[in-house]
Scaffold this motif. Structure first.
Motif, PDB file in Angstrom:
ATOM      1  N   LEU A  69       5.855  -4.286  -7.057  1.00 37.93           N
ATOM      2  CA  LEU A  69       4.312  -3.038  -7.501  1.00 37.93           C
ATOM      3  C   LEU A  69       5.465  -1.695  -7.903  1.00 37.93           C
ATOM      4  CD1 LEU A  69       2.048  -1.951  -8.914  1.00 37.93           C
ATOM      5  CD2 LEU A  69       1.672  -1.813  -6.205  1.00 37.93           C
ATOM      6  N   THR A  70       5.348  -1.243  -9.312  1.00 36.64           N
ATOM      7  CA  THR A  70       5.839  -0.008  -9.244  1.00 36.64           C
ATOM      8  C   THR A  70       4.952   0.488  -9.803  1.00 36.64           C
ATOM      9  OG1 THR A  70       8.235  -1.400 -10.096  1.00 36.64           O
ATOM     10  CG2 THR A  70       7.708   1.019 -11.292  1.00 36.64           C
ATOM     11  N   TYR A  71       4.900   1.563  -9.422  1.00 35.76           N
ATOM     12  CA  TYR A  71       4.247   2.708  -9.975  1.00 35.76           C
ATOM     13  C   TYR A  71       4.808   4.925  -9.669  1.00 35.76           C
ATOM     14  CZ  TYR A  71      -0.378   5.128  -9.857  1.00 35.76           C
ATOM     15  OH  TYR A  71      -1.452   6.245  -9.920  1.00 35.76           O
ATOM     16  N   LYS A  72       4.284   5.094 -10.546  1.00 35.09           N
ATOM     17  CA  LYS A  72       5.312   6.151 -11.078  1.00 35.09           C
ATOM     18  C   LYS A  72       6.541   6.558 -10.463  1.00 35.09           C
ATOM     19  CE  LYS A  72       1.300   8.616 -10.530  1.00 35.09           C
ATOM     20  NZ  LYS A  72       0.030   9.871 -10.228  1.00 35.09           N
ATOM     21  N   SER A  73       6.746   6.815  -9.073  1.00 37.47           N
ATOM     22  CA  SER A  73       8.091   6.627  -8.447  1.00 37.47           C
ATOM     23  C   SER A  73       8.472   5.992  -7.738  1.00 37.47           C
ATOM     24  CB  SER A  73       9.623   8.007  -8.412  1.00 37.47           C
ATOM     25  OG  SER A  73       8.157   8.258  -7.807  1.00 37.47           O
ATOM     26  N   HIS A  74       7.381   5.130  -6.812  1.00 40.13           N
ATOM     27  CA  HIS A  74       8.105   3.919  -5.443  1.00 40.13           C
ATOM     28  C   HIS A  74       7.556   2.996  -6.308  1.00 40.13           C
ATOM     29  CE1 HIS A  74       6.882   8.382  -4.625  1.00 40.13           C
ATOM     30  NE2 HIS A  74       5.531   7.861  -5.206  1.00 40.13           N
ATOM     31  N   SER A  75       8.136   2.043  -5.542  1.00 42.69           N
ATOM     32  CA  SER A  75       7.779   0.542  -5.943  1.00 42.69           C
ATOM     33  C   SER A  75       7.925  -0.409  -4.443  1.00 42.69           C
ATOM     34  CB  SER A  75       9.613   0.283  -6.607  1.00 42.69           C
ATOM     35  OG  SER A  75       9.089  -1.103  -6.652  1.00 42.69           O
ATOM     36  N   GLY A  76       7.340  -1.071  -4.474  1.00 45.72           N
ATOM     37  CA  GLY A  76       7.235  -2.186  -2.962  1.00 45.72           C
ATOM     38  C   GLY A  76       6.007  -3.066  -3.413  1.00 45.72           C
ATOM     39  N   ALA A  77       6.256  -3.965  -2.392  1.00 43.63           N
ATOM     40  CA  ALA A  77       4.916  -5.224  -2.362  1.00 43.63           C
ATOM     41  C   ALA A  77       3.722  -4.496  -1.481  1.00 43.63           C
ATOM     42  CB  ALA A  77       5.800  -6.563  -1.319  1.00 43.63           C
ATOM     43  N   VAL A 124      -2.425 -13.950   3.722  1.00 43.40           N
ATOM     44  CA  VAL A 124      -2.509 -14.038   2.671  1.00 43.40           C
ATOM     45  C   VAL A 124      -3.271 -12.951   1.691  1.00 43.40           C
ATOM     46  CG1 VAL A 124      -4.039 -15.091   4.614  1.00 43.40           C
ATOM     47  CG2 VAL A 124      -4.795 -13.184   3.229  1.00 43.40           C
ATOM     48  N   PRO A 125      -3.282 -13.953   0.710  1.00 38.85           N
ATOM     49  CA  PRO A 125      -3.426 -13.220  -0.894  1.00 38.85           C
ATOM     50  C   PRO A 125      -4.437 -13.150  -1.055  1.00 38.85           C
ATOM     51  CG  PRO A 125      -3.437 -15.490  -1.452  1.00 38.85           C
ATOM     52  CD  PRO A 125      -2.774 -15.471  -0.256  1.00 38.85           C
ATOM     53  N   TYR A 126      -4.250 -11.151  -2.370  1.00 33.76           N
ATOM     54  CA  TYR A 126      -5.714 -10.838  -2.390  1.00 33.76           C
ATOM     55  C   TYR A 126      -7.167 -12.508  -2.615  1.00 33.76           C
ATOM     56  CZ  TYR A 126      -9.377  -9.410  -4.951  1.00 33.76           C
ATOM     57  OH  TYR A 126     -10.821  -9.127  -5.924  1.00 33.76           O
ATOM     58  N   SER A 127      -6.454 -13.653  -3.550  1.00 33.50           N
ATOM     59  CA  SER A 127      -7.409 -14.269  -3.786  1.00 33.50           C
ATOM     60  C   SER A 127      -8.216 -14.929  -2.410  1.00 33.50           C
ATOM     61  CB  SER A 127      -6.989 -15.370  -3.967  1.00 33.50           C
ATOM     62  OG  SER A 127      -5.810 -16.396  -3.671  1.00 33.50           O
ATOM     63  N   PRO A 186       0.442  -9.270  -7.749  1.00 29.33           N
ATOM     64  CA  PRO A 186       1.305 -10.889  -7.226  1.00 29.33           C
ATOM     65  C   PRO A 186       1.789 -10.419  -6.212  1.00 29.33           C
ATOM     66  CG  PRO A 186       1.154 -10.786  -8.679  1.00 29.33           C
ATOM     67  CD  PRO A 186       0.677  -9.194  -9.215  1.00 29.33           C
ATOM     68  N   SER A 187       2.038  -9.473  -5.963  1.00 28.74           N
ATOM     69  CA  SER A 187       3.254  -9.466  -4.599  1.00 28.74           C
ATOM     70  C   SER A 187       1.850  -8.672  -3.198  1.00 28.74           C
ATOM     71  CB  SER A 187       4.484  -8.262  -5.309  1.00 28.74           C
ATOM     72  OG  SER A 187       4.328  -7.391  -4.942  1.00 28.74           O
ATOM     73  N   THR A 188       1.048  -8.758  -3.159  1.00 28.39           N
ATOM     74  CA  THR A 188       0.597  -7.901  -2.247  1.00 28.39           C
ATOM     75  C   THR A 188      -0.397  -9.046  -1.122  1.00 28.39           C
ATOM     76  OG1 THR A 188      -0.720  -6.591  -3.698  1.00 28.39           O
ATOM     77  CG2 THR A 188      -1.681  -6.728  -2.077  1.00 28.39           C
ATOM     78  N   THR A 189       0.425  -8.807   0.296  1.00 29.44           N
ATOM     79  CA  THR A 189      -0.472  -8.855   1.277  1.00 29.44           C
ATOM     80  C   THR A 189      -1.253  -9.361   2.021  1.00 29.44           C
ATOM     81  OG1 THR A 189       1.762  -9.001   2.902  1.00 29.44           O
ATOM     82  CG2 THR A 189       1.425 -11.046   0.984  1.00 29.44           C
ATOM     83  N   PHE A 190      -2.613  -9.551   2.841  1.00 32.18           N
ATOM     84  CA  PHE A 190      -2.978  -9.011   3.299  1.00 32.18           C
ATOM     85  C   PHE A 190      -2.207 -10.050   5.293  1.00 32.18           C
ATOM     86  CE2 PHE A 190      -4.838  -8.448   0.401  1.00 32.18           C
ATOM     87  CZ  PHE A 190      -5.204  -7.527  -0.077  1.00 32.18           C
ATOM     88  N   THR A 233     -13.791  -3.328   7.417  1.00 26.11           N
ATOM     89  CA  THR A 233     -12.649  -1.999   7.260  1.00 26.11           C
ATOM     90  C   THR A 233     -11.238  -3.067   6.576  1.00 26.11           C
ATOM     91  OG1 THR A 233     -13.591  -0.828   9.045  1.00 26.11           O
ATOM     92  CG2 THR A 233     -11.148  -1.025   8.860  1.00 26.11           C
ATOM     93  N   LEU A 234     -11.043  -2.163   5.467  1.00 31.89           N
ATOM     94  CA  LEU A 234     -10.002  -1.763   4.965  1.00 31.89           C
ATOM     95  C   LEU A 234      -8.410  -1.477   4.769  1.00 31.89           C
ATOM     96  CD1 LEU A 234      -7.904  -4.455   2.992  1.00 31.89           C
ATOM     97  CD2 LEU A 234      -9.492  -3.542   1.416  1.00 31.89           C
ATOM     98  N   ILE A 235      -7.400  -1.789   5.638  1.00 35.02           N
ATOM     99  CA  ILE A 235      -5.983  -0.269   5.575  1.00 35.02           C
ATOM    100  C   ILE A 235      -4.525  -0.718   4.496  1.00 35.02           C
ATOM    101  CG2 ILE A 235      -5.273   0.514   7.110  1.00 35.02           C
ATOM    102  CD1 ILE A 235      -7.502   0.650   8.117  1.00 35.02           C
ATOM    103  N   PHE A 236      -4.456   0.341   3.825  1.00 36.26           N
ATOM    104  CA  PHE A 236      -3.846   0.681   3.102  1.00 36.26           C
ATOM    105  C   PHE A 236      -2.466   0.387   4.053  1.00 36.26           C
ATOM    106  CE2 PHE A 236      -0.188   2.318   0.548  1.00 36.26           C
ATOM    107  CZ  PHE A 236       0.156   1.397   0.252  1.00 36.26           C
ATOM    108  N   LEU A 237      -1.694  -0.194   4.761  1.00 36.21           N
ATOM    109  CA  LEU A 237      -0.683   0.036   5.753  1.00 36.21           C
ATOM    110  C   LEU A 237       0.888   0.883   4.634  1.00 36.21           C
ATOM    111  CD1 LEU A 237      -0.308  -2.971   7.983  1.00 36.21           C
ATOM    112  CD2 LEU A 237      -1.186  -0.624   8.360  1.00 36.21           C
ATOM    113  N   GLY A 238       0.878  -0.003   3.827  1.00 39.41           N
ATOM    114  CA  GLY A 238       2.652   1.037   2.548  1.00 39.41           C
ATOM    115  C   GLY A 238       2.686   0.081   1.730  1.00 39.41           C
ATOM    116  N   LEU A 239       3.595   0.255   1.465  1.00 37.88           N
ATOM    117  CA  LEU A 239       4.571  -0.645   0.405  1.00 37.88           C
ATOM    118  C   LEU A 239       6.407  -0.511   1.084  1.00 37.88           C
ATOM    119  CD1 LEU A 239       4.576   1.425  -2.774  1.00 37.88           C
ATOM    120  CD2 LEU A 239       3.773  -0.452  -2.428  1.00 37.88           C
TER     121      LEU A 239
END
Length: 407
Positions: free
Chosen positions: A128-136, A81-84, A58-62, A114-120
């Motif tokens: 989002l919390t994944y293992k020891s990493h957290s952020g949007a 914008v959100p994923y939807s 839910p915190s993800t932005t594009f 082309t879709l780029i993951f820029l970071g958290l």
């Protein structure tokens, strides 16, 4: 055109901490387009479990781009914008299949945006919390209409523009706040690189964007054709990847041997009285210091001795890293000669006081009017979002060279 409102620059990293280097050279300068707020977590770009969660959180932005122009709310606000919103282009889950399987099943006839993951982004609530990493999670997406997704892209673009959003028509987008400018710069750089490298440099076959947009792979097979792909040296060992390109460029404030003048140049396409520092590309097997001395001599005839690096600036047009330096002319090397390289219309020495006054009232972007207080005929200089401005300020207003040259 009136001068655009100048945004703040990124904060100096660890500027509050006293150190031997900061006492000698002043605080570290963070130039415009640097200072990204994101944790890039580069090691997670191949983790499809993480990328799947990041895509749908839910915190993800594009951040969206059309023809490399970003979607804006206004000239100072990057739209997200959100994923939807992007699901019709991105699909349910482009990371469902592990990367090795995607490469094995590659089909060059299927267009993938082309879709780029820029970071958290570490700041927002409910990250989002994944293992020891957290952020949007923050992604960049190219929505330029192409191939079988043309209709979906056009529908998305029409929907966005009906909401008072628009894709920028500005040349450099220098009015964004610093954190947004850094996101824009990295996204534009990567989208442009992916667009420019659809084919393998070794065998000429189509390539596949991998590593969440940060690498391109030459797959060993292509299910779009019955015939096998040509052999390719890039597929040996782990060399079947192409990395984003960054072109190093030197840009330098050159002070006179006596320390009381600065060398500036101008091109004939620039507005009247508009000058800047000299600049040029590094060449293979050339150090930064050597490039500074070579470029200054080629363009102006001036010979430079000692060179020190001041700061750097990402410049995503398309893929430069501006390495800002300060150099000092040799006592017998100050004569200006434009006869070597015809790039400059003029180059001359300016008194520090004249440059200091121009920094106060005469700065603007190309095509813009000078600031309030400027008197016609006076020296004009680049805006503070340009590293050239920061180099000149470092010299004429002290700081970087305080106690080294006479100010």
């Amino acid at each position: 055109m009136p001068p655009a409102a100048q945004p703040d620059l990124p904060l100096s990293p660890h500027g509050e901490i006293d150190s031997m280097l900061s006492r000698k050279f002043g605080k570290e300068v963070a130039n415009y387009f640097s200072g990204s707020p994101l944790n890039r977590v580069a090691f997670l770009r191949t983790d499809h479990t993480f990328l799947t969660q990041a895509l749908h959180h839910p915190s993800t932005t594009f951040i969206l781009f059309k023809d490399l122009n970003p979607l804006l709310k206004d000239p100072a606000t990057l739209a997200t914008v959100p994923y939807s919103t992007v699901k019709p282009l991105v699909g349910e889950n482009p990371y469902l299949t592990p990367e090795a399987e995607q490469i094995a099943a590659y089909n060059s006839s299927t267009y993938i945006p082309t879709l780029i993951f820029l970071g958290l982004d570490p700041a927002p609530p409910s990250p989002l919390t994944y293992k020891s990493h957290s952020g949007a999670p923050v992604f960049a997406l190219d929505v330029t209409p192409r191939a079988h997704l043309t209709d979906a892209s056009n529908n998305l673009i029409s929907s966005l523009t009906s909401q008072s959003l628009s894709f920028s028509t500005g040349r450099h987008n220098l009015t964004l706040p610093p954190s947004a400018a850094a996101l824009y710069a990295s996204a534009r750089h990567l989208l442009d690189w992916n667009t420019r490298n659809p084919f393998c440099a070794q065998c000429g076959s189509p390539t596949l964007s991998t590593n969440a947009g940060w690498k391109r792979t030459c797959p060993p097979s292509d299910t779009a054709f019955q015939t096998p792909r040509p052999s390719c040296v890039s597929r040996g060992a782990i060399s079947n990847i192409c990395f984003p390109r960054t072109d190093p460029t030197v840009i330098m404030a050159v002070i006179s041997a006596s320390g009381d003048k600065i060398l500036l140049g101008r091109q004939n396409r620039w507005p009247a009285h508009w000058y800047s520092t000299l600049a040029g590309f590094l060449e293979p097997a050339e150090s930064v210091e050597e490039a500074v001395r070579r470029e200054v001599w080629e363009e102006s005839g001036v010979r430079v001795g000692r060179v020190v690096v001041h700061s750097t600036q990402p410049w995503p047009y398309p893929a430069n890293l501006m390495i800002g330096a300060v150099g000092q002319a040799l006592p017998d090397g100050e004569a200006v000669d434009l006869g070597n390289d015809p790039e400059l219309e003029d180059a001359r020495w300016f008194e520090l006081a004249e440059v200091r006054e121009a920094l106060r009232v005469g700065t603007s972007g190309l095509g813009e009017e000078a600031g309030p207080g400027y008197k016609e005929g006076g020296l004009r200089l680049p805006p503070r979002t340009a590293i050239a401005h920061q180099l000149l300020d470092a010299v004429v207003n002290g700081g970087f060279l305080a106690g080294v040259v006479k100010i």
